[in-house]
Design an enzyme around this catalytic site. Structure first.
Site, PDB file in Angstrom:
ATOM      1  N   THR A 136      29.606  38.366  28.163  1.00 15.54           N
ATOM      2  CA  THR A 136      29.910  37.199  28.982  1.00 15.54           C
ATOM      3  C   THR A 136      29.911  35.909  28.159  1.00 15.54           C
ATOM      4  O   THR A 136      29.255  35.830  27.122  1.00 15.54           O
ATOM      5  CB  THR A 136      28.838  37.080  30.093  1.00 15.54           C
ATOM      6  N   ASP A 137      30.596  34.893  28.678  1.00 17.38           N
ATOM      7  CA  ASP A 137      30.564  33.577  28.014  1.00 17.38           C
ATOM      8  C   ASP A 137      29.210  32.877  28.201  1.00 17.38           C
ATOM      9  O   ASP A 137      28.907  31.916  27.499  1.00 17.38           O
ATOM     10  CB  ASP A 137      31.703  32.680  28.537  1.00 17.38           C
ATOM     11  N   GLU A 138      28.391  33.376  29.162  1.00 17.57           N
ATOM     12  CA  GLU A 138      27.124  32.689  29.447  1.00 17.57           C
ATOM     13  C   GLU A 138      26.155  32.735  28.270  1.00 17.57           C
ATOM     14  O   GLU A 138      25.210  31.948  28.222  1.00 17.57           O
ATOM     15  CB  GLU A 138      26.456  33.296  30.684  1.00 17.57           C
ATOM     16  N   TYR A 162      19.398  36.391  32.986  1.00 14.35           N
ATOM     17  CA  TYR A 162      20.611  37.218  32.869  1.00 14.35           C
ATOM     18  C   TYR A 162      21.276  37.010  31.513  1.00 14.35           C
ATOM     19  O   TYR A 162      21.511  37.964  30.763  1.00 14.35           O
ATOM     20  CB  TYR A 162      21.601  36.894  34.000  1.00 14.35           C
ATOM     21  N   LYS A 166      21.790  39.561  28.284  1.00 15.35           N
ATOM     22  CA  LYS A 166      23.114  39.916  27.746  1.00 15.35           C
ATOM     23  C   LYS A 166      23.180  39.537  26.264  1.00 15.35           C
ATOM     24  O   LYS A 166      23.734  40.280  25.449  1.00 15.35           O
ATOM     25  CB  LYS A 166      24.231  39.213  28.519  1.00 15.35           C
TER      26      LYS A 166
HETATM   27  P1  NAD Z   1      28.552  44.508  38.813  1.00 10.12           P
HETATM   28  O1  NAD Z   1      27.163  44.038  39.067  1.00 10.12           O
HETATM   29  O2  NAD Z   1      29.573  44.372  39.870  1.00 10.12           O
HETATM   30  O3  NAD Z   1      28.513  46.076  38.428  1.00 10.12           O
HETATM   31  C1  NAD Z   1      27.561  46.621  37.561  1.00 10.12           C
HETATM   32  C2  NAD Z   1      27.676  48.142  37.620  1.00 10.12           C
HETATM   33  O4  NAD Z   1      26.721  48.691  36.678  1.00 10.12           O
HETATM   34  C3  NAD Z   1      27.337  48.744  38.988  1.00 10.12           C
HETATM   35  O5  NAD Z   1      28.256  49.757  39.319  1.00 10.12           O
HETATM   36  C4  NAD Z   1      25.937  49.328  38.784  1.00 10.12           C
HETATM   37  O6  NAD Z   1      25.655  50.438  39.641  1.00 10.12           O
HETATM   38  C5  NAD Z   1      25.987  49.731  37.322  1.00 10.12           C
HETATM   39  N1  NAD Z   1      24.654  49.802  36.691  1.00 10.12           N
HETATM   40  C6  NAD Z   1      23.668  48.873  36.763  1.00 10.12           C
HETATM   41  N2  NAD Z   1      22.589  49.296  36.067  1.00 10.12           N
HETATM   42  C7  NAD Z   1      22.921  50.504  35.525  1.00 10.12           C
HETATM   43  C8  NAD Z   1      22.246  51.422  34.693  1.00 10.12           C
HETATM   44  N3  NAD Z   1      20.986  51.193  34.294  1.00 10.12           N
HETATM   45  N4  NAD Z   1      22.880  52.546  34.318  1.00 10.12           N
HETATM   46  C9  NAD Z   1      24.162  52.794  34.751  1.00 10.12           C
HETATM   47  N5  NAD Z   1      24.840  51.967  35.548  1.00 10.12           N
HETATM   48  C10 NAD Z   1      24.234  50.831  35.929  1.00 10.12           C
HETATM   49  O7  NAD Z   1      29.001  43.805  37.476  1.00 10.12           O
HETATM   50  P2  NAD Z   1      30.448  43.257  37.042  1.00 10.12           P
HETATM   51  O8  NAD Z   1      30.633  41.905  37.598  1.00 10.12           O
HETATM   52  O9  NAD Z   1      31.443  44.323  37.277  1.00 10.12           O
HETATM   53  O10 NAD Z   1      30.224  43.097  35.465  1.00 10.12           O
HETATM   54  C11 NAD Z   1      30.437  44.192  34.581  1.00 10.12           C
HETATM   55  C12 NAD Z   1      30.076  43.757  33.171  1.00 10.12           C
HETATM   56  O11 NAD Z   1      30.894  42.645  32.804  1.00 10.12           O
HETATM   57  C13 NAD Z   1      28.629  43.290  33.010  1.00 10.12           C
HETATM   58  O12 NAD Z   1      28.152  43.754  31.773  1.00 10.12           O
HETATM   59  C14 NAD Z   1      28.724  41.775  33.030  1.00 10.12           C
HETATM   60  O13 NAD Z   1      27.682  41.202  32.265  1.00 10.12           O
HETATM   61  C15 NAD Z   1      30.071  41.558  32.372  1.00 10.12           C
HETATM   62  N6  NAD Z   1      30.794  40.326  32.775  1.00 10.12           N
HETATM   63  C16 NAD Z   1      30.957  40.014  34.091  1.00 10.12           C
HETATM   64  C17 NAD Z   1      31.695  38.879  34.436  1.00 10.12           C
HETATM   65  C18 NAD Z   1      31.925  38.501  35.888  1.00 10.12           C
HETATM   66  O14 NAD Z   1      32.435  37.412  36.154  1.00 10.12           O
HETATM   67  N7  NAD Z   1      31.598  39.353  36.848  1.00 10.12           N
HETATM   68  C19 NAD Z   1      32.246  38.062  33.437  1.00 10.12           C
HETATM   69  C20 NAD Z   1      32.044  38.409  32.095  1.00 10.12           C
HETATM   70  C21 NAD Z   1      31.323  39.565  31.776  1.00 10.12           C
HETATM   71  O1  DAU Z   2      30.644  33.345  33.193  1.00 14.24           O
HETATM   72  C1  DAU Z   2      30.632  34.739  33.374  1.00 14.24           C
HETATM   73  C2  DAU Z   2      29.599  35.094  34.404  1.00 14.24           C
HETATM   74  O2  DAU Z   2      30.119  34.689  35.669  1.00 14.24           O
HETATM   75  C3  DAU Z   2      29.224  36.573  34.423  1.00 14.24           C
HETATM   76  O3  DAU Z   2      28.622  36.901  33.203  1.00 14.24           O
HETATM   77  C4  DAU Z   2      28.261  36.878  35.575  1.00 14.24           C
HETATM   78  O4  DAU Z   2      28.012  38.268  35.641  1.00 14.24           O
HETATM   79  C5  DAU Z   2      28.902  36.417  36.866  1.00 14.24           C
HETATM   80  O5  DAU Z   2      27.993  36.603  37.938  1.00 14.24           O
HETATM   81  C6  DAU Z   2      29.293  34.935  36.778  1.00 14.24           C
HETATM   82  O6  DAU Z   2      28.130  34.084  36.738  1.00 14.24           O
HETATM   83  P1  DAU Z   2      28.054  32.719  37.577  1.00 14.24           P
HETATM   84  O7  DAU Z   2      26.628  32.370  37.790  1.00 14.24           O
HETATM   85  O8  DAU Z   2      28.936  31.677  36.990  1.00 14.24           O
HETATM   86  O9  DAU Z   2      28.762  33.238  38.951  1.00 14.24           O
HETATM   87  P2  DAU Z   2      28.422  33.002  40.496  1.00 14.24           P
HETATM   88  O10 DAU Z   2      29.560  33.548  41.278  1.00 14.24           O
HETATM   89  O11 DAU Z   2      27.039  33.454  40.852  1.00 14.24           O
HETATM   90  O12 DAU Z   2      28.447  31.418  40.614  1.00 14.24           O
HETATM   91  C7  DAU Z   2      29.607  30.666  40.252  1.00 14.24           C
HETATM   92  C8  DAU Z   2      29.260  29.201  40.391  1.00 14.24           C
HETATM   93  O13 DAU Z   2      29.081  28.905  41.803  1.00 14.24           O
HETATM   94  C9  DAU Z   2      27.943  28.799  39.733  1.00 14.24           C
HETATM   95  O14 DAU Z   2      28.069  27.492  39.191  1.00 14.24           O
HETATM   96  C10 DAU Z   2      26.935  28.806  40.871  1.00 14.24           C
HETATM   97  C11 DAU Z   2      27.759  28.406  42.064  1.00 14.24           C
HETATM   98  N1  DAU Z   2      27.330  28.975  43.376  1.00 14.24           N
HETATM   99  C12 DAU Z   2      27.103  30.318  43.452  1.00 14.24           C
HETATM  100  C13 DAU Z   2      26.705  30.885  44.647  1.00 14.24           C
HETATM  101  C14 DAU Z   2      26.423  32.377  44.730  1.00 14.24           C
HETATM  102  C15 DAU Z   2      27.229  28.159  44.485  1.00 14.24           C
HETATM  103  O15 DAU Z   2      27.462  26.933  44.411  1.00 14.24           O
HETATM  104  N2  DAU Z   2      26.836  28.735  45.664  1.00 14.24           N
HETATM  105  C16 DAU Z   2      26.559  30.047  45.790  1.00 14.24           C
HETATM  106  O16 DAU Z   2      26.160  30.498  46.903  1.00 14.24           O
END
Ligand code: NAD
Ligand code: DAU
Length: 358
Positions: A136-138, A162, A166
């Site tokens: 992730t970019d975080e 988180y 990562k």
């Molecule tokens: P998500 O939370 O929707 O899904 C995570 C999946 O991993 C689920 O299916 C869960 O059951 C599985 N899991 C969790 N713990 C596990 C374990 N111990 N063993 C096996 N499986 C397990 O997550 P996502 O949003 O699909 O993100 C996927 C990946 O991409 C993550 O590594 C996250 O850090 C990264 N990522 C997410 C975003 C985003 O915006 N969602 C952006 C950049 C990177």
């Molecule tokens: O940047 C990549 C990341 O983006 C991934 O690595 C994470 O897995 C993914 O969850 C996401 O993280 P964020 O914290 O940016 O996403 P989230 O959807 O939780 O929140 C997006 C923005 O909105 C953040 O600034 C917090 C804000 N927010 C979120 C929620 C859930 C609100 O204002 N209200 C809310 O109820």
């Protein structure tokens, strides 16, 4: 001779499920999905391809070295793509332990199992093998307005449990390449949105709350900025990184779509006003609530390297991607019902109870 295959971990989650569907449609190798099925893992997201001859599912935890090692020995994949993670920042604030367990210990155990498998492959298979770690970019921390976007050389500065977990996993992947020569690649992507995203994250939460006539919670002043990328574009970038990425390298992936949170929420409201009109505009439900502790102000990605080396381009603009996404949630009430369980309602109560409305 066994059929070429890859193992995907966390494939029942949001991005993993989109990735597997795209993989089956675009690639010829088989895919094995290893997932623990936490609250975020949903087999319903893979219903369309569940019976496909090139898809199979293994219910397992990446922390379980023996199970992962046995699966590797049996299936002999040419790549492992690691999506498995605890992924929600707010949950990491309420309970960081699961994040350290899966993201750090889990990635370590997975790397150990993969190293054991890879180290005894033939010279050719060893050279062609890939471990692709989805990050992730975080991990780069927080930007202020006017700062240049994150590049692959930006120093790590994670701020939440988180992102720290990562970052720890990214460092382990880097070390396994540097020390043991494991052919690893890491991708660092910005915020994804699209079909099958669990409604704890901003965009699906806002869509579902709006449809239910509930408050739309915006943290703090709503001026935090995220760079939004349609999930299908992220999946394409991962496939390209697997095919063309240089081992030992990291690739930033982003949408060039910086938006404040309040702008995103208002956009979703406008689309719903057009598609599902109600007496009051949906924006009247917007409620500013207590901020997320340690809330990163801005993320922005410089994806020049991915474009130059992988030939990657995003196909969706924010306007086209968000319209598709809202439409998908409107058209898929059964999927929504399958995730809006008692456990989900308990989470909403825990996260929003003490935030109030300002
Ligand atoms: P998500 O939370 O929707 O899904 C995570 C999946 O991993 C689920 O299916 C869960 O059951 C599985 N899991 C969790 N713990 C596990 C374990 N111990 N063993 C096996 N499986 C397990 O997550 P996502 O949003 O699909 O993100 C996927 C990946 O991409 C993550 O590594 C996250 O850090 C990264 N990522 C997410 C975003 C985003 O915006 N969602 C952006 C950049 C990177
Ligand atoms: O940047 C990549 C990341 O983006 C991934 O690595 C994470 O897995 C993914 O969850 C996401 O993280 P964020 O914290 O940016 O996403 P989230 O959807 O939780 O929140 C997006 C923005 O909105 C953040 O600034 C917090 C804000 N927010 C979120 C929620 C859930 C609100 O204002 N209200 C809310 O109820």
């Amino acid at each position: 001779m066994t059929e070429p295959c890859i193992i995907v971990t966390g494939g029942a989650g949001f991005i993993g499920a989109n990735f597997i569907q795209q993989w089956i449609a675009a690639e010829s190798a088989a895919v094995i999905n290893l997932d623990k099925l936490t609250y975020a893992g949903n087999p319903e997201s893979l219903r369309d391809i569940a019976a496909h001859p090139r898809y199979s599912f293994v219910h397992a935890d990446i922390v379980d070295f023996d199970v992962v090692a046995a699966l590797l020995a049996k299936c002999r994949p040419y790549a492992v793509v690691n999506f498995a993670a605890e992924s929600h920042v707010d949950r990491s604030i309420h309970g960081p332990g699961d994040f350290v367990r899966t993201n750090m210990v889990g990635t370590f155990q997975l790397l150990e199992a993969v190293r054991g498998y890879w180290s005894v492959l033939s010279a050719d298979a060893k050279k062609n093998f890939r471990f692709l770690h989805v990050s992730t970019d975080e991990v780069y921390g927080s930007l202020q307005a006017g700062d240049p976007p994150f590049t692959e050389r930006t120093p790590y500065s994670p701020n939440s449990p988180y992102s720290a977990s990562k970052a720890g996993s990214d460092h382990l992947v880097r070390a396994y390449h540097h020390t043991y020569g494991l052919p690893a690649i890491t991708t660092n992507c910005s915020n994804n949105y699209g079909p099958y995203q669990f409604p704890e994250k901003l965009i699906p939460l806002i869509i579902l709350n709006a449809l239910a006539g509930k408050p739309l919670p915006v943290y703090g002043d709503g001026m935090n900025v995220r760079d939004w990328l349609y999930v299908g574009d992220h999946c394409t970038a991962i496939r390209l990184a697997l095919a063309r990425g240089r081992v030992g390298e990291t690739y930033n992936i982003g949408g060039d779509n910086e938006r404040t949170n309040i702008e995103v929420v208002r956009t979703v409201c406008k689309i719903l006003d057009a598609q599902r009109p109600q007496a009051q505009p949906y924006a009247s439900l917007i409620t500013f609530v207590t901020d997320r502790p340690g809330h990163d102000r801005r993320y922005a990605i410089d994806a020049t390297k991915s474009r130059a080396e992988l030939g990657w381009r995003a196909a969706e603009t924010f306007a086209s991607g968000i319209a598709k996404t809202v439409r998908w949630y409107l058209d898929n009430p059964d999927w929504v019902q399958s995730v809006v369980t008692g456990a989900y309602r308990t989470w909403l109560e825990k996260n929003y109870r003490d935030r109030g409305g300002r």
